[in-house]
Design an enzyme around this catalytic site. Structure first.
Site, PDB file in Angstrom:
ATOM      1  CG  HIS A 171      -1.827   1.186   1.265  1.00  0.00           C
ATOM      2  ND1 HIS A 171      -3.144   1.113   0.883  1.00  0.00           N
ATOM      3  CD2 HIS A 171      -1.609   2.478   1.601  1.00  0.00           C
ATOM      4  CE1 HIS A 171      -3.696   2.309   0.981  1.00  0.00           C
ATOM      5  NE2 HIS A 171      -2.791   3.152   1.420  1.00  0.00           N
ATOM      6  CB  CYS A 172       2.190   3.282  -2.593  1.00  0.00           C
ATOM      7  SG  CYS A 172       3.450   4.565  -2.797  1.00  0.00           S
ATOM      8  N   PRO A 173       1.329   5.073   0.366  1.00  0.00           N
ATOM      9  CG  PRO A 173       2.382   5.780   2.311  1.00  0.00           C
ATOM     10  CD  PRO A 173       2.303   4.650   1.353  1.00  0.00           C
ATOM     11  N   GLY A 213      -1.447   7.173  -2.734  1.00  0.00           N
ATOM     12  CA  GLY A 213      -2.785   7.133  -2.150  1.00  0.00           C
ATOM     13  C   GLY A 213      -3.611   5.945  -2.570  1.00  0.00           C
ATOM     14  CG  ASN A 214      -5.204   2.949  -5.167  1.00  0.00           C
ATOM     15  OD1 ASN A 214      -5.819   2.234  -4.382  1.00  0.00           O
ATOM     16  ND2 ASN A 214      -5.539   3.048  -6.439  1.00  0.00           N
TER      17      ASN A 214
END
Lengths: 160, 499
Positions: free
Chosen positions: B191-193, B196-197
């Site tokens: 999950h890559c902040p 944002g997804n």
């Protein structure tokens, strides 16, 4: 007395849903989409083994075609990358084209084979490609006598 | 909030009872509201925009930061450095810069807005069928829940498929449940902040293109800003050069720090792509030779070139969640089985989707609250069971401070249950054992007879019709007042006593 269902509308209106049988995914070949060809025991007296196996095998071959990594998919991928993926706004991917073919196939199978036996196949894409759902219907009027009468009706339709 | 929840629970009870007596085709709970799209009742923690066309994670603050950093740095470059460089060197520089910038932006937006490959949750009928199959395999007696794993042999390697309690499916190989988005994602990478997804099967190639092009852009801007400053220094001295073009200093600083991280990340993902692994698998060391002599990656195609081509140019599957489709409220549902082992067929599918996690948490809360009030003398349920520490010893840092008005001894198992779905991927200690402490209170629910083996969480009628994340947050972050607590415990008791 006849429990043969001629079409989906007739099935929905005059039959009641008894149970749903699920054909699960077969992951033995990796993450590729493939369904188990094992015949579910719940359908023993509803449909011939070979018919269902044939349907599942054909579906599996369609999915293999959709997920095939080869010349055409590379071309599509490179073209998409070169156009910053804008091309997908106007063009359908090969996967989507094959999925449309699959929907058509399932509808045809339902009309020809499954609905006359009081069964209904649901396209796996509507279930997130997790299962192949087979709804088993029974004529409301006949109750428990329907399995035998549906067998005779399927024999009748087979003879046609 | 508690009152609203319990009232809607009662409402759902009524609908459940009436579907038993009528045929499944005519449900009295008619869908009178206008047709809604499926994204509006999506059970995961996602944000949807443009009527379901765009899908992102809930927390998008860092994504906006990424966007601002890229836009500001590139804006400054084009405004202050490019005119000088175009004149002094060649006008090709701004052109290349522009192309790179547009590509970076395009791939970033594509990564952020695309469905990463979310697996839709199981329909109630499917979940019931799976439960039945698992019961059959394991004998189905006693209160000990069956193991929730299935083994499959792929290319000579034995892979364990885990059962996801939230989504009620056996996860396909390489899929994982994202605790932040509360979804199972196919070929879950991480999950890559920053985007944002989640990064999964459907947007991995966009993510890779994004970081690769961003590395090139960062190096490009860095080198040309340095060139600009050097050229100016030749003309008017170093300090004057900095004074004339102050924006360059900011750009150099931003690019300097970005280069190390972005280029490093690109290198790492290039390695992952060439060996056909996900970040998840690499961190866990699933295919490392340290685990065993015969441990190898069964998904690898054998050579680097094929792996790269497959990851970047392979077929792109469509989204499985059909965000913009309309909710079908008239689909035939199975009539609930008379032995009451499974509840899923009875309720409307969309309500039970939203309700499952609520149900368990709310019902457990009710029981806990009921157990702590002095009214509870005849209550046979064992609060003692709930004090048992989680058997697999997984630690749940920071989860005990949920602010629940329950006895502290019971918090670990409750929070552990909720946290099993929330644990980060590499710390997954998500086993069936978690459902054990929660089984016995369930057994006293009025829909089940004590002899029957209760199925895992999700048995009670639905909680609120709100998105379940709202309810959970409301339950955990708003400490209930004493009055509503008491009221709820009484309600819980009334339900329990109606056995």
């Amino acid at each position: 007395m006849a429990t043969e269902f001629h079409n989906l509308q007739e099935l929905r209106h005059s039959a009641s849903l008894v149970t749903k049988v699920f054909v699960q995914r077969d992951y033995s070949e990796g993450t590729i989409c493939r369904f188990q060809t094992k015949f579910p025991s719940d359908l023993d007296n509803r449909i011939e083994r070979t018919l269902l196996e044939e349907t599942v095998k054909t579906l599996n071959s369609y999915y293999v075609e959709a997920e095939k990594i080869g010349g055409q998919s590379y071309l599509e991928g490179c073209l998409a990358c070169a156009t910053a993926y804008i091309v997908f706004l106007c063009m359908e991917t090969r996967y989507e084209k094959v999925l449309k073919k699959i929907s058509g196939y399932i509808q045809e199978q339902n009309e020809k084979i499954y609905t006359p036996r009081g069964l209904l196949l649901t396209d796996p894409i509507e279930r997130g490609m997790r299962v192949l759902e087979i709804s088993v219907f029974e004529d409301r009027g006949s109750g428990s006598s329907s399995p035998s009468s549906s067998m005779s009706s399927s024999a009748g339709s087979g003879a046609r | 909030m508690h009152l609203g929840v319990s009232e809607s629970m009662r409402e759902c009870e009524y609908s459940q009872i009436s579907t038993r007596s009528s045929t499944p085709m005519e449900t009295p709970y008619k869908h009178r509201t206008p047709k809604r799209r499926k994204w509006e009742s999506f059970p995961g923690r996602n944000k949807f925009c443009c009527n379901g066309r765009i899908m992102m994670a809930k927390q998008t603050g860092v994504f906006y930061l990424t966007l601002v950093l890229i836009l500001v740095t590139c804006g400054l470059f084009f405004t202050f450095d490019c005119p000088f460089l175009a004149l002094k060197l060649t006008p090709v520089i701004p052109v290349i810069g522009g192309v790179l910038f547009l590509f970076v932006l395009g791939t970033l937006l594509r990564t952020s807005f695309t469905d990463p490959g979310v697996l839709p949750r199981a329909t109630p009928d499917e979940a019931a069928d799976l439960e039945r199959q698992i019961d059959v395999v394991n004998g189905g007696t006693g209160y000990r829940p069956p193991p929730r794993t299935k083994e499959v042999v792929i290319n000579g390697q034995t892979i364990k498929l885990k059962y996801c309690f939230t989504c009620k499916i056996f996860r396909p190989p390489r899929a994982s449940h994202c605790s932040l988005c509360d979804n199972c994602v196919e070929r879950f990478d991480h999950h890559c902040p920053w985007v944002g997804n989640c990064v999964g099967r459907r947007n991995y190639r966009f993510f890779y293109m994004f970081i690769l092009s961003l590395s090139f852009l960062t190096i490009f801007i860095f080198s040309f800003v340095i060139t600009h400053i050097i050229l100016r220094s030749h003309q008017s001295g170093f300090l004057n050069a900095l004074k004339d073009s102050p924006a360059s200093v900011l750009e150099v600083v931003v690019c300097f720090f970005s280069v190390w991280s972005i280029v490093g990340l690109s290198g790492f993902h290039t390695y992952l792509i060439s060996s056909n692994q996900t970040t998840n698998e690499d961190i866990k060391g699933s295919w490392s030779s340290k685990r065993g002599k015969d441990n190898y990656n069964p998904y690898s195609h054998g050579n680097i070139f094929t792996n790269c081509c497959a990851a970047l140019c392979g077929p792109l599957p469509p989204s499985l969640i059909d965000r913009r489709g309309f909710i079908q409220s008239d689909a035939p549902q199975l009539a609930p089985p008379t032995n009451g082992t499974t509840m899923y067929g009875a309720t409307q599918s969309q309500l039970s989707h939203m309700c499952d996690q609520d149900q368990c948490i709310q019902s457990t809360k009710f029981v806990l609250q009921a157990a702590t009030t002095p009214l509870l003398q005849q209550q046979g349920s064992e609060p003692v069971v709930l004090t048992a520490s989680p058997e697999n010893g997984c630690s749940v840092p920071g989860r005990t401070s949920l602010g629940q008005p329950t006895p502290p001894t019971s918090t670990p198992s409750l929070s552990c249950h909720e946290a099993t779905e929330m644990l980060p991927i590499h710390g997954q200690c998500h086993t069936h054992n978690h459902s054990h402490p929660l089984q016995e209170p369930m057994a006293h629910h009025h829909f089940l007879t004590p002899e029957e083996m209760p199925s895992p969480p999700g048995m009670l009628p639905c909680g609120s019709p709100l998105g379940h994340s709202h309810t959970i947050q409301a339950g955990f972050y708003n400490p209930a007042s004493q009055d509503s607590l008491h009221e709820d415990s009484v309600r819980g008791l009334v339900k329990l006593s109606s056995v």
